[in-house]
Design a protein around this motif. Structure first.
Motif, PDB file in Angstrom:
ATOM      1  N   LYS A   1       0.834  -1.204   0.000  1.00 10.02           N
ATOM      2  CA  LYS A   1       0.000   0.000   0.000  1.00 10.02           C
ATOM      3  C   LYS A   1       0.864   1.248   0.000  1.00 10.02           C
ATOM      4  O   LYS A   1       0.693   2.143  -0.843  1.00 10.02           O
ATOM      5  CB  LYS A   1      -0.915   0.005   1.234  1.00 10.02           C
ATOM      6  CG  LYS A   1      -2.008  -1.033   1.231  1.00 10.02           C
ATOM      7  CD  LYS A   1      -2.826  -0.905   2.514  1.00 10.02           C
ATOM      8  CE  LYS A   1      -3.884  -1.988   2.603  1.00 10.02           C
ATOM      9  NZ  LYS A   1      -4.672  -1.862   3.862  1.00 10.02           N
ATOM     10  N   THR A   2       1.781   1.323   0.952  1.00  6.26           N
ATOM     11  CA  THR A   2       2.576   2.541   1.108  1.00  6.26           C
ATOM     12  C   THR A   2       3.736   2.624   0.132  1.00  6.26           C
ATOM     13  O   THR A   2       4.127   3.717  -0.277  1.00  6.26           O
ATOM     14  CB  THR A   2       3.107   2.645   2.537  1.00  6.26           C
ATOM     15  OG1 THR A   2       3.860   1.471   2.853  1.00  6.26           O
ATOM     16  CG2 THR A   2       1.953   2.775   3.527  1.00  6.26           C
ATOM     17  N   ARG A   3       4.298   1.486  -0.264  1.00  2.14           N
ATOM     18  CA  ARG A   3       5.495   1.508  -1.092  1.00  2.14           C
ATOM     19  C   ARG A   3       5.198   1.457  -2.586  1.00  2.14           C
ATOM     20  O   ARG A   3       6.073   1.736  -3.405  1.00  2.14           O
ATOM     21  CB  ARG A   3       6.429   0.370  -0.684  1.00  2.14           C
ATOM     22  CG  ARG A   3       6.876   0.493   0.768  1.00  2.14           C
ATOM     23  CD  ARG A   3       7.934  -0.507   1.147  1.00  2.14           C
ATOM     24  NE  ARG A   3       8.240  -0.423   2.579  1.00  2.14           N
ATOM     25  CZ  ARG A   3       9.166  -1.144   3.181  1.00  2.14           C
ATOM     26  NH1 ARG A   3       9.907  -2.001   2.477  1.00  2.14           N
ATOM     27  NH2 ARG A   3       9.373  -1.014   4.480  1.00  2.14           N
ATOM     28  N   ILE A   4       3.969   1.079  -2.943  1.00  4.12           N
ATOM     29  CA  ILE A   4       3.612   1.006  -4.369  1.00  4.12           C
ATOM     30  C   ILE A   4       2.372   1.844  -4.668  1.00  4.12           C
ATOM     31  O   ILE A   4       2.402   2.772  -5.485  1.00  4.12           O
ATOM     32  CB  ILE A   4       3.413  -0.450  -4.823  1.00  4.12           C
ATOM     33  CG1 ILE A   4       4.717  -1.239  -4.709  1.00  4.12           C
ATOM     34  CG2 ILE A   4       2.884  -0.497  -6.264  1.00  4.12           C
ATOM     35  CD1 ILE A   4       4.612  -2.709  -5.058  1.00  4.12           C
ATOM     36  N   PHE A   5       1.255   1.562  -4.006  1.00  2.00           N
ATOM     37  CA  PHE A   5      -0.022   2.121  -4.451  1.00  2.00           C
ATOM     38  C   PHE A   5      -0.294   3.539  -3.969  1.00  2.00           C
ATOM     39  O   PHE A   5      -1.048   4.269  -4.611  1.00  2.00           O
ATOM     40  CB  PHE A   5      -1.168   1.179  -4.074  1.00  2.00           C
ATOM     41  CG  PHE A   5      -1.166  -0.063  -4.913  1.00  2.00           C
ATOM     42  CD1 PHE A   5      -1.683  -0.041  -6.187  1.00  2.00           C
ATOM     43  CD2 PHE A   5      -0.583  -1.224  -4.457  1.00  2.00           C
ATOM     44  CE1 PHE A   5      -1.654  -1.159  -6.997  1.00  2.00           C
ATOM     45  CE2 PHE A   5      -0.539  -2.353  -5.247  1.00  2.00           C
ATOM     46  CZ  PHE A   5      -1.075  -2.318  -6.525  1.00  2.00           C
ATOM     47  N   TYR A   6       0.280   3.944  -2.863  1.00  2.00           N
ATOM     48  CA  TYR A   6       0.045   5.296  -2.394  1.00  2.00           C
ATOM     49  C   TYR A   6       0.994   6.309  -3.022  1.00  2.00           C
ATOM     50  O   TYR A   6       0.891   7.513  -2.747  1.00  2.00           O
ATOM     51  CB  TYR A   6       0.188   5.379  -0.865  1.00  2.00           C
ATOM     52  CG  TYR A   6      -0.868   4.636  -0.080  1.00  2.00           C
ATOM     53  CD1 TYR A   6      -1.998   4.109  -0.697  1.00  2.00           C
ATOM     54  CD2 TYR A   6      -0.730   4.459   1.295  1.00  2.00           C
ATOM     55  CE1 TYR A   6      -2.948   3.419   0.025  1.00  2.00           C
ATOM     56  CE2 TYR A   6      -1.682   3.778   2.028  1.00  2.00           C
ATOM     57  CZ  TYR A   6      -2.790   3.256   1.397  1.00  2.00           C
ATOM     58  OH  TYR A   6      -3.731   2.578   2.126  1.00  2.00           O
ATOM     59  N   ASN A   7       1.907   5.856  -3.872  1.00  2.00           N
ATOM     60  CA  ASN A   7       2.814   6.811  -4.531  1.00  2.00           C
ATOM     61  C   ASN A   7       2.954   6.545  -6.023  1.00  2.00           C
ATOM     62  O   ASN A   7       3.926   6.964  -6.640  1.00  2.00           O
ATOM     63  CB  ASN A   7       4.191   6.812  -3.852  1.00  2.00           C
ATOM     64  CG  ASN A   7       4.849   5.445  -3.869  1.00  2.00           C
ATOM     65  OD1 ASN A   7       4.523   4.601  -4.700  1.00  2.00           O
ATOM     66  ND2 ASN A   7       5.779   5.220  -2.965  1.00  2.00           N
TER      67      ASN A   7
END
Length: 377
Positions: free
Chosen positions: A40-46
């Motif tokens: 979530k934080t390392r791929i999809f939120y950025n």
């Protein structure tokens, strides 16, 4: 949870820059809920996430929602003609504002819970009985914006407001699509078919992308596809953050669907944009499908998208094949792989590729796995 022997980036068998010497991502990266949380934080939120082709957002109040992991967002056309994106949540008690899918807001975005009303530009228009609260300031409760970019006539959003724009990251993709699909600019004139490409798959998003970015399986698992598109000349190339499959030897009379060689286009093209967007063109009528492979839960993904036609008409044979033959074939493959990844009898497999980078190989799978590996590091 990951144990002390399991790494996010270093594996028992190597995954490195050389495709023909590399192995796949290990199975625990597909099954561990802790990995899904990290993604979530390392791929999809950025990363840039496809929401809609702008054909679905032509009029003031037209909107499309999208769920990016646990973040619900929407894109809406304002009364001033501008497109904007917001988190799909009321600023009062966090009720979701707009129902899932596409629609139109005639006058205001009204929360179903307590009837707070927001303008299409995100400003709070009114809140019942709020005048009873001393010092209530409507300006303090505007909707939270999400960064938006129109790229390839599509609305993309990025939760990271500082991310580099797609027009910079993937300018070569835009040029490639416009060159290979000379009718692309006319897609904005076509009618949107919103019933195409909405499938829930009992497989994780990486399994679905793995299947999409290689055609090593096509001759064996997609007999009709391989009867229509010659695999001997099939091409698969990788670039910075995207990959492309090309089939330029098409048999008009085939077992998938009839292709009108005079009225349609005699080639296929499939583009993958990191991390989960696909742009798909099958031979025949000038229609393009845009889809996103969205993670829902560990081992569950949605394939969600829209199809647009340059003429406003859709080839029913093509649509029937894509929805009722090709997609079910791929869905069954992905779901079997997801089950197999939980087996104690499997960890990593060899990537089948060679220096010639033929369309039958898995070098684009290697490209995707390296992107995941680097993002998790």
């Amino acid at each position: 949870m990951l144990d002390s022997k399991q790494s996010l980036t270093e594996y028992e068998k190597p995954l490195n820059d050389t495709a023909e010497a590399s192995f796949t991502l290990p199975s625990y990266l597909y099954t561990d809920p802790a990995v899904a949380e990290l993604e979530k934080t390392r791929i999809f939120y950025n990363s840039w996430q496809y929401v809609s082709h702008t054909s679905l957002l032509q009029n003031p109040g037209d909107y499309v929602t999208a769920r990016i992991c646990d973040q619900n967002v929407f894109v809406i056309r304002g009364d001033d003609g501008a497109l904007r994106a917001f988190f799909n949540v009321c600023q009062h008690r966090a009720h979701e504002l707009l129902p899932e899918g596409a629609g139109n807001v005639a006058r205001a975005i009204i929360c179903p819970y307590h009837a707070w009303a927001f303008q299409k530009d995100g400003q709070l228009r009114g809140a019942p009985h709020a005048e009873k609260r001393p010092g209530f300031d409507k300006a303090a409760f505007s909707l939270r914006p999400v960064r938006l970019e129109v790229f390839l006539d599509c609305a993309f959003v990025n939760i990271d407001g500082m991310a580099e724009s797609l027009s910079v990251q993937a300018a070569d993709l835009e040029a490639d699509i416009n060159t290979r699909l000379p009718f692309y600019k006319d897609l904005t004139l076509g009618r949107m078919d919103t019933d195409v490409g909405n499938t829930r798959i009992a497989a994780g998003w990486k399994v679905v992308v793995d299947n999409y970015v290689e055609c090593y399986h096509c001759e064996h698992a997609h007999h009709d596809f391989a009867d229509m598109i010659c695999m001997d000349s099939y091409q698969h190339d990788t670039f910075d953050i995207w990959a492309r499959q090309l089939g330029q030897d098409i048999k008009a009379d085939n077992s998938a669907y009839a292709v009108d060689a005079e009225a349609g286009e005699m080639f296929s093209a499939f583009w993958f944009l990191w991390p989960n967007t696909t742009i798909n063109f099958l031979p025949g009528n000038r229609q393009v499908n845009f889809s996103a492979i969205r993670p829902v839960a560990p081992g569950v993904a949605d394939f969600v998208g829209h199809s647009v036609s340059a003429s406003g008409a859709f080839d029913t044979g093509l649509a029937d094949y894509a929805a009722n033959v090709l997609m079910p074939e791929d869905q069954a493959l992905c779901e079997s792989v997801q089950r197999g990844l939980a087996s104690f009898g499997y960890s990593q497999g060899p990537i089948i590729a060679d220096e010639t980078r033929t369309g039958r190989g898995e070098h684009a799978l290697h490209f995707f796995h390296r992107m995941v590996q680097k993002s998790l590091g």
